[in-house]
Write an enzyme that holds these catalytic residues in place. Sequence first.
Site, PDB file in Angstrom:
ATOM      1  N   MET A  79      10.528 -11.334 -12.955  1.00 37.78           N
ATOM      2  CA  MET A  79       9.993 -11.032 -11.642  1.00 37.78           C
ATOM      3  C   MET A  79       9.026  -9.858 -11.727  1.00 37.78           C
ATOM      4  O   MET A  79       8.888  -9.226 -12.769  1.00 37.78           O
ATOM      5  CB  MET A  79      11.129 -10.725 -10.654  1.00 37.78           C
ATOM      6  CG  MET A  79      12.072 -11.902 -10.420  1.00 37.78           C
ATOM      7  SD  MET A  79      11.240 -13.319  -9.686  1.00 37.78           S
ATOM      8  CE  MET A  79      12.613 -14.459  -9.567  1.00 37.78           C
ATOM      9  N   CYS A  80       8.398  -9.530 -10.602  1.00 35.55           N
ATOM     10  CA  CYS A  80       7.349  -8.514 -10.559  1.00 35.55           C
ATOM     11  C   CYS A  80       7.694  -7.458  -9.521  1.00 35.55           C
ATOM     12  O   CYS A  80       8.673  -7.577  -8.784  1.00 35.55           O
ATOM     13  CB  CYS A  80       6.010  -9.158 -10.215  1.00 35.55           C
ATOM     14  SG  CYS A  80       5.576 -10.583 -11.246  1.00 35.55           S
ATOM     15  N   ARG A  81       6.882  -6.438  -9.463  1.00 38.87           N
ATOM     16  CA  ARG A  81       6.969  -5.407  -8.424  1.00 38.87           C
ATOM     17  C   ARG A  81       5.592  -5.256  -7.800  1.00 38.87           C
ATOM     18  O   ARG A  81       4.578  -5.343  -8.493  1.00 38.87           O
ATOM     19  CB  ARG A  81       7.402  -4.064  -8.985  1.00 38.87           C
ATOM     20  CG  ARG A  81       8.739  -4.023  -9.691  1.00 38.87           C
ATOM     21  CD  ARG A  81       9.935  -4.078  -8.738  1.00 38.87           C
ATOM     22  NE  ARG A  81      10.247  -5.434  -8.340  1.00 38.87           N
ATOM     23  CZ  ARG A  81      11.201  -5.757  -7.476  1.00 38.87           C
ATOM     24  NH1 ARG A  81      11.901  -4.805  -6.886  1.00 38.87           N
ATOM     25  NH2 ARG A  81      11.443  -7.022  -7.175  1.00 38.87           N
ATOM     26  N   VAL A  95       2.459  -5.048 -10.420  1.00 41.09           N
ATOM     27  CA  VAL A  95       2.778  -4.981 -11.846  1.00 41.09           C
ATOM     28  C   VAL A  95       3.564  -6.240 -12.180  1.00 41.09           C
ATOM     29  O   VAL A  95       4.479  -6.628 -11.459  1.00 41.09           O
ATOM     30  CB  VAL A  95       3.546  -3.700 -12.227  1.00 41.09           C
ATOM     31  CG1 VAL A  95       2.637  -2.490 -12.081  1.00 41.09           C
ATOM     32  CG2 VAL A  95       4.818  -3.516 -11.410  1.00 41.09           C
ATOM     33  N   ASN A 105       5.778 -12.131  -5.880  1.00 35.74           N
ATOM     34  CA  ASN A 105       6.953 -11.890  -6.712  1.00 35.74           C
ATOM     35  C   ASN A 105       7.885 -13.075  -6.500  1.00 35.74           C
ATOM     36  O   ASN A 105       8.375 -13.293  -5.389  1.00 35.74           O
ATOM     37  CB  ASN A 105       7.647 -10.585  -6.321  1.00 35.74           C
ATOM     38  CG  ASN A 105       8.926 -10.356  -7.087  1.00 35.74           C
ATOM     39  OD1 ASN A 105       9.060 -10.776  -8.236  1.00 35.74           O
ATOM     40  ND2 ASN A 105       9.887  -9.700  -6.460  1.00 35.74           N
TER      41      ASN A 105
END
Length: 266
Positions: A1-3, A86, A112
């Site tokens: 996953m992402c932020r 990110v 995300n």
Amino acid sequence: MCRWAAYLGDAIFLEDVIAAPSHSLIAQSSHAREAKTPTNADGFGVAWYGDRPEPGLYRDILPAWSDPNLKSLGRQIKSGLFLAHVRASTGGATSRMNCHPFISGQWSFMHNGQIGGFEKIRRRLENALSDALFDQLEGTTDSELLFRLMLGAGLSIDPYGAVSRVTGHVIEASRRAGVEPSLKLTAAFSDGKALHAVRYATDDHAPTLYTAAFAKRAGRCIVSEPFDRDGRAWHEIPQSSFVTMTRDSTSVRPFAPATARWALYG
């Protein structure tokens, strides 16, 4: 996953969100607290709005913590509306074209989450794009394809409806392919005027989403994970919600996938 993190309000330096806070987006790239994995090192990107309708865009494949250009730009660029991301890849190579945000005209988008079984339904989804939108595809991620599908589903005139129709289309495409629908969608997107976000998952375990006022500024943030805990009041957005933020107000309403078929807008 992402932020990711997005901001709308009075112009601030990008670093006020992506670098300066104690748990800034750059800090989250190496030590996220509410993500499936703590490290988000598969590239980064920032889309910001200024005096022109279309956003500026800077993306690269380095981990955000190790790119001095990102920190330098953040110290110099001020914007009243920007999206920063990110990446922790769930599919697709680590390449600049696969880094978020993605842009098209005045629109920007970051995500995300993931489409489960994407490779089994990718062609079905791509076939729903017009030739013009198919030609816009640059990378190989499910996230970018979701964005192009949203554009084709009427994003410019009906943001909520576009996301709802595309979400329903992804679920239906999975069922037709014999794949159990599995979609996680926590995304933010903007036309340079309003900022929208959605939090949804087919399994009711959607990636996190929060909003907060920006201290000492007339503005608000919407983020996948709070970037500080120093007195700021963060409000978690409920699952299955759609957020619309303008310079005057923030609204949150229930979100659900559409069940009817949709026609391409362009």
